[in-house]
Scaffold this motif. Structure first.
Motif, PDB file in Angstrom:
ATOM      1  N   ILE A 170      17.943  16.371 -10.156  1.00  0.00           N
ATOM      2  CA  ILE A 170      18.035  16.903 -11.161  1.00  0.00           C
ATOM      3  C   ILE A 170      17.344  16.007 -12.317  1.00  0.00           C
ATOM      4  CG2 ILE A 170      20.207  16.021 -12.247  1.00  0.00           C
ATOM      5  CD1 ILE A 170      21.104  18.928 -13.308  1.00  0.00           C
ATOM      6  N   MET A 171      17.331  14.724 -12.164  1.00  0.00           N
ATOM      7  CA  MET A 171      16.704  13.844 -13.250  1.00  0.00           C
ATOM      8  C   MET A 171      15.313  13.979 -13.305  1.00  0.00           C
ATOM      9  SD  MET A 171      19.231  12.545 -14.552  1.00  0.00           S
ATOM     10  CE  MET A 171      18.230  11.926 -15.841  1.00  0.00           C
ATOM     11  N   PHE A 172      14.776  14.590 -12.270  1.00  0.00           N
ATOM     12  CA  PHE A 172      13.105  15.033 -12.365  1.00  0.00           C
ATOM     13  C   PHE A 172      12.851  16.344 -13.251  1.00  0.00           C
ATOM     14  CE2 PHE A 172      12.819  13.316  -7.727  1.00  0.00           C
ATOM     15  CZ  PHE A 172      13.011  12.243  -8.079  1.00  0.00           C
ATOM     16  N   LEU A 173      14.079  17.186 -13.352  1.00  0.00           N
ATOM     17  CA  LEU A 173      13.978  18.347 -14.283  1.00  0.00           C
ATOM     18  C   LEU A 173      14.232  17.494 -15.804  1.00  0.00           C
ATOM     19  CD1 LEU A 173      16.003  20.915 -12.459  1.00  0.00           C
ATOM     20  CD2 LEU A 173      13.435  20.434 -12.293  1.00  0.00           C
ATOM     21  N   ALA A 174      15.166  16.774 -15.749  1.00  0.00           N
ATOM     22  CA  ALA A 174      15.552  16.214 -17.114  1.00  0.00           C
ATOM     23  C   ALA A 174      14.712  15.354 -17.710  1.00  0.00           C
ATOM     24  CB  ALA A 174      16.926  15.468 -17.052  1.00  0.00           C
ATOM     25  N   ASP A 175      13.396  14.869 -16.825  1.00  0.00           N
ATOM     26  CA  ASP A 175      12.461  14.048 -17.372  1.00  0.00           C
ATOM     27  C   ASP A 175      11.757  14.931 -18.505  1.00  0.00           C
ATOM     28  OD1 ASP A 175      13.524  11.900 -16.523  1.00  0.00           O
ATOM     29  OD2 ASP A 175      12.020  11.669 -14.977  1.00  0.00           O
ATOM     30  N   THR A 176      11.720  16.173 -18.281  1.00  0.00           N
ATOM     31  CA  THR A 176      10.786  17.120 -19.024  1.00  0.00           C
ATOM     32  C   THR A 176      11.620  17.683 -20.251  1.00  0.00           C
ATOM     33  OG1 THR A 176      11.566  19.318 -17.768  1.00  0.00           O
ATOM     34  CG2 THR A 176       9.641  18.169 -16.929  1.00  0.00           C
ATOM     35  N   VAL A 181      21.277  18.636 -18.148  1.00  0.00           N
ATOM     36  CA  VAL A 181      21.899  17.275 -18.109  1.00  0.00           C
ATOM     37  C   VAL A 181      22.333  16.781 -19.285  1.00  0.00           C
ATOM     38  CG1 VAL A 181      21.276  14.790 -17.822  1.00  0.00           C
ATOM     39  CG2 VAL A 181      20.482  16.615 -16.071  1.00  0.00           C
ATOM     40  N   HIS A 182      21.659  17.050 -20.466  1.00  0.00           N
ATOM     41  CA  HIS A 182      22.110  16.611 -21.655  1.00  0.00           C
ATOM     42  C   HIS A 182      23.283  17.294 -22.093  1.00  0.00           C
ATOM     43  CE1 HIS A 182      17.712  15.606 -21.259  1.00  0.00           C
ATOM     44  NE2 HIS A 182      18.135  14.381 -21.798  1.00  0.00           N
ATOM     45  N   GLU A 183      23.423  18.497 -22.158  1.00  0.00           N
ATOM     46  CA  GLU A 183      24.552  19.288 -22.547  1.00  0.00           C
ATOM     47  C   GLU A 183      25.838  18.831 -21.918  1.00  0.00           C
ATOM     48  OE1 GLU A 183      25.090  23.607 -20.200  1.00  0.00           O
ATOM     49  OE2 GLU A 183      23.671  23.465 -21.797  1.00  0.00           O
ATOM     50  N   SER A 184      25.780  18.191 -20.738  1.00  0.00           N
ATOM     51  CA  SER A 184      26.958  17.711 -20.016  1.00  0.00           C
ATOM     52  C   SER A 184      27.313  16.503 -20.553  1.00  0.00           C
ATOM     53  CB  SER A 184      26.518  17.636 -18.531  1.00  0.00           C
ATOM     54  OG  SER A 184      25.616  16.718 -18.334  1.00  0.00           O
ATOM     55  N   ASN A 269      32.621  16.857 -16.875  1.00  0.00           N
ATOM     56  CA  ASN A 269      31.802  16.786 -18.236  1.00  0.00           C
ATOM     57  C   ASN A 269      32.594  16.231 -19.302  1.00  0.00           C
ATOM     58  OD1 ASN A 269      29.750  17.946 -16.857  1.00  0.00           O
ATOM     59  ND2 ASN A 269      29.900  19.917 -17.751  1.00  0.00           N
ATOM     60  N   THR A 270      33.952  16.390 -19.363  1.00  0.00           N
ATOM     61  CA  THR A 270      34.768  15.883 -20.243  1.00  0.00           C
ATOM     62  C   THR A 270      34.724  14.283 -20.363  1.00  0.00           C
ATOM     63  OG1 THR A 270      36.355  17.792 -20.349  1.00  0.00           O
ATOM     64  CG2 THR A 270      37.247  15.772 -21.350  1.00  0.00           C
ATOM     65  N   THR A 271      34.837  13.603 -19.028  1.00  0.00           N
ATOM     66  CA  THR A 271      34.625  12.261 -18.619  1.00  0.00           C
ATOM     67  C   THR A 271      33.294  11.917 -19.202  1.00  0.00           C
ATOM     68  OG1 THR A 271      36.238  12.429 -16.816  1.00  0.00           O
ATOM     69  CG2 THR A 271      34.689  10.631 -16.983  1.00  0.00           C
ATOM     70  N   LEU A 272      32.259  12.638 -19.020  1.00  0.00           N
ATOM     71  CA  LEU A 272      31.094  12.245 -19.655  1.00  0.00           C
ATOM     72  C   LEU A 272      30.965  12.134 -20.884  1.00  0.00           C
ATOM     73  CD1 LEU A 272      28.607  14.131 -16.947  1.00  0.00           C
ATOM     74  CD2 LEU A 272      29.264  11.533 -16.984  1.00  0.00           C
ATOM     75  N   TRP A 273      31.467  13.068 -21.719  1.00  0.00           N
ATOM     76  CA  TRP A 273      31.548  13.297 -23.053  1.00  0.00           C
ATOM     77  C   TRP A 273      32.387  12.210 -23.726  1.00  0.00           C
ATOM     78  CZ3 TRP A 273      31.925  18.535 -26.300  1.00  0.00           C
ATOM     79  CH2 TRP A 273      30.983  19.494 -25.772  1.00  0.00           C
ATOM     80  N   LYS A 274      33.325  11.813 -23.245  1.00  0.00           N
ATOM     81  CA  LYS A 274      34.154  10.729 -23.634  1.00  0.00           C
ATOM     82  C   LYS A 274      33.455   9.321 -23.354  1.00  0.00           C
ATOM     83  CE  LYS A 274      38.779  12.655 -23.174  1.00  0.00           C
ATOM     84  NZ  LYS A 274      40.111  12.887 -22.422  1.00  0.00           N
ATOM     85  N   MET A 275      32.400   9.197 -22.570  1.00  0.00           N
ATOM     86  CA  MET A 275      31.857   8.094 -22.646  1.00  0.00           C
ATOM     87  C   MET A 275      30.773   7.860 -23.692  1.00  0.00           C
ATOM     88  SD  MET A 275      30.402   7.836 -18.401  1.00  0.00           S
ATOM     89  CE  MET A 275      29.369   6.845 -18.751  1.00  0.00           C
ATOM     90  N   HIS A 276      30.511   8.891 -24.289  1.00  0.00           N
ATOM     91  CA  HIS A 276      29.476   8.989 -25.413  1.00  0.00           C
ATOM     92  C   HIS A 276      29.949   9.162 -26.859  1.00  0.00           C
ATOM     93  CE1 HIS A 276      27.134  10.278 -21.768  1.00  0.00           C
ATOM     94  NE2 HIS A 276      26.824   8.949 -21.822  1.00  0.00           N
ATOM     95  N   SER A 277      31.293   9.809 -26.948  1.00  0.00           N
ATOM     96  CA  SER A 277      31.857   9.959 -28.299  1.00  0.00           C
ATOM     97  C   SER A 277      33.321   9.824 -28.236  1.00  0.00           C
ATOM     98  CB  SER A 277      31.455  11.749 -28.457  1.00  0.00           C
ATOM     99  OG  SER A 277      32.285  11.993 -29.452  1.00  0.00           O
ATOM    100  N   ASP A 278      33.670   9.368 -29.499  1.00  0.00           N
ATOM    101  CA  ASP A 278      35.027   9.140 -29.411  1.00  0.00           C
ATOM    102  C   ASP A 278      35.874  10.468 -29.996  1.00  0.00           C
ATOM    103  OD1 ASP A 278      34.518   6.516 -29.130  1.00  0.00           O
ATOM    104  OD2 ASP A 278      34.012   6.140 -31.118  1.00  0.00           O
ATOM    105  N   VAL A 279      35.273  11.724 -30.293  1.00  0.00           N
ATOM    106  CA  VAL A 279      35.799  12.662 -30.840  1.00  0.00           C
ATOM    107  C   VAL A 279      35.414  13.870 -29.806  1.00  0.00           C
ATOM    108  CG1 VAL A 279      35.874  14.433 -32.614  1.00  0.00           C
ATOM    109  CG2 VAL A 279      35.584  11.993 -33.192  1.00  0.00           C
ATOM    110  N   VAL A 280      36.207  14.053 -28.830  1.00  0.00           N
ATOM    111  CA  VAL A 280      35.935  15.037 -27.788  1.00  0.00           C
ATOM    112  C   VAL A 280      37.231  16.078 -27.495  1.00  0.00           C
ATOM    113  CG1 VAL A 280      35.597  15.437 -25.157  1.00  0.00           C
ATOM    114  CG2 VAL A 280      34.497  13.232 -26.354  1.00  0.00           C
ATOM    115  N   ASP A 281      36.900  17.387 -27.681  1.00  0.00           N
ATOM    116  CA  ASP A 281      38.055  18.608 -27.448  1.00  0.00           C
ATOM    117  C   ASP A 281      37.666  18.790 -25.984  1.00  0.00           C
ATOM    118  OD1 ASP A 281      39.614  20.748 -27.587  1.00  0.00           O
ATOM    119  OD2 ASP A 281      38.710  21.729 -29.269  1.00  0.00           O
ATOM    120  N   PRO A 282      38.494  18.745 -25.110  1.00  0.00           N
ATOM    121  CA  PRO A 282      38.687  19.255 -23.754  1.00  0.00           C
ATOM    122  C   PRO A 282      38.532  20.750 -23.853  1.00  0.00           C
ATOM    123  CG  PRO A 282      40.329  17.603 -23.759  1.00  0.00           C
ATOM    124  CD  PRO A 282      39.587  17.765 -25.269  1.00  0.00           C
TER     125      PRO A 282
END
Length: 301
Positions: A170-176, A181-184, A269-282
């Motif tokens: 999937i990263m070969f798609l994300a490179d474009t 990937v980013h919304e997750s 995805n919630t786990t991933l969001w919490k890696m990047h943000s302190d404000v996450v609504d599951p």
């Protein structure tokens, strides 16, 4: 507001600085990159998330530069044919990774390995005629795996990624910058909605080119690479584009009860969001994931 950190001109400059390259090829990535960066600028990221996501974008651009460099330096790479690949699709958390690795264990097949997916093109000093030399990409991937085990054990237990095992492309798609990937990774409502209306052909063309350069390298290493085993759950929403790119592909569609897969995917995805943000609504993550799975399965049908 992170305007300076997600400023497009500075990000492109940083990518060019890595290897001293500046040929990005086709300009079709500029619009998706611009929309993604604008939405990231408004996302509630913490400093860690800001750094991780920005670094990933710079890496994607650097990959694009290296890919163009190698295709220009060795035009025969473009002659590599990706013949009749097996493509595993299905909702995330439906067993696609296990099936990919099982099928790829057959020696007649090859697959994208963990050390290849983030860095498909070799360093500029790579000599294809001396394939026995140590490849720094392998050591880097082994370090990433060790760090993931140490610093994010919960995420690693949910979705273990190994340097020397099959990993989704999937990263070969994300490179474009045409992928989900980013919304997750965080809340990107504008970019997410915009993606729904886009033609993903440039993303799948990049996937094909990445497989070509990987196949070319595998052959120089003396590895068998007659038929690929690919796997990305997100292909499920783009079967038309996938089959336009790989007309002779064989689709392996995994099925599992949505009552099991959707909560599991939303939890990841919630786990991933919490890696990047302190404000996450599951609940928001869950709602978006239900909508994405509905959209994806409707398109597949």
């Amino acid at each position: 507001m992170l305007a300076e950190n997600f400023k497009q001109t500075k990000i492109i400059e940083d990518a060019c600085t890595i290897d001293g390259l500046d040929d990005f090829g086709e300009p079709d990535f500029y619009q998706p990159l611009e929309i993604l960066l604008a939405d990231l600028n408004d996302a509630p990221l913490n400093k860690t998330g800001e750094s991780i996501l920005r670094s990933g974008i710079v890496r994607s651009l650097a990959n694009r530069l290296k890919l163009n460099y190698w295709f220009a330096s060795y035009p025969e790479i473009a002659n590599e044919q990706i013949v009749s690949p097996l493509v595993v699709v299905g909702m995330m958390r439906s067993g696609t990774t296990l099936i990919q690795r099982l099928l790829a264990s057959d020696p007649q097949y090859c697959t994208t390995l963990g050390w290849e997916v983030l860095d498909p093109a070799p360093s500029l000093d790579y000599n294809p005629h001396q394939p026995g030399l140590a490849d720094p990409r392998i050591a880097n991937a082994e370090m990433r795996e060790a760090n993931a085990r140490k610093y994010t054990p919960h995420l690693f237990s949910i979705h273990p990624s190994y340097a020397h095992k099959g990993e989704e492309e999937i990263m070969f798609l994300a490179d474009t910058f045409l992928s989900h990937v980013h919304e997750s990774s965080c809340h990107l409502p504008v970019y997410r909605k915009w993606l729904d209306e886009q033609d993903f052909t440039p993303a799948y063309q990049n996937l094909y080119r990445c497989l070509q350069i990987l196949q070319w390298q595998k052959k120089h290493r003396g590895e068998s690479c007659h038929r690929w085993v690919l796997k990305t759950p997100a292909h499920l929403g783009y079967l038309d584009t996938l089959l336009a790119t790989f007309p002779d592909a064989h689709i392996v569609h995994m099925h599992r009860n949505p009552l099991a897969t959707i909560p599991s995917g939303a939890s990841l995805n919630t786990t991933l969001w919490k890696m990047h943000s302190d404000v996450v609504d599951p609940l928001l993550v869950g709602q978006q994931w239900i909508e994405r799975m509905r959209w994806t399965n409707n398109r597949a049908l």
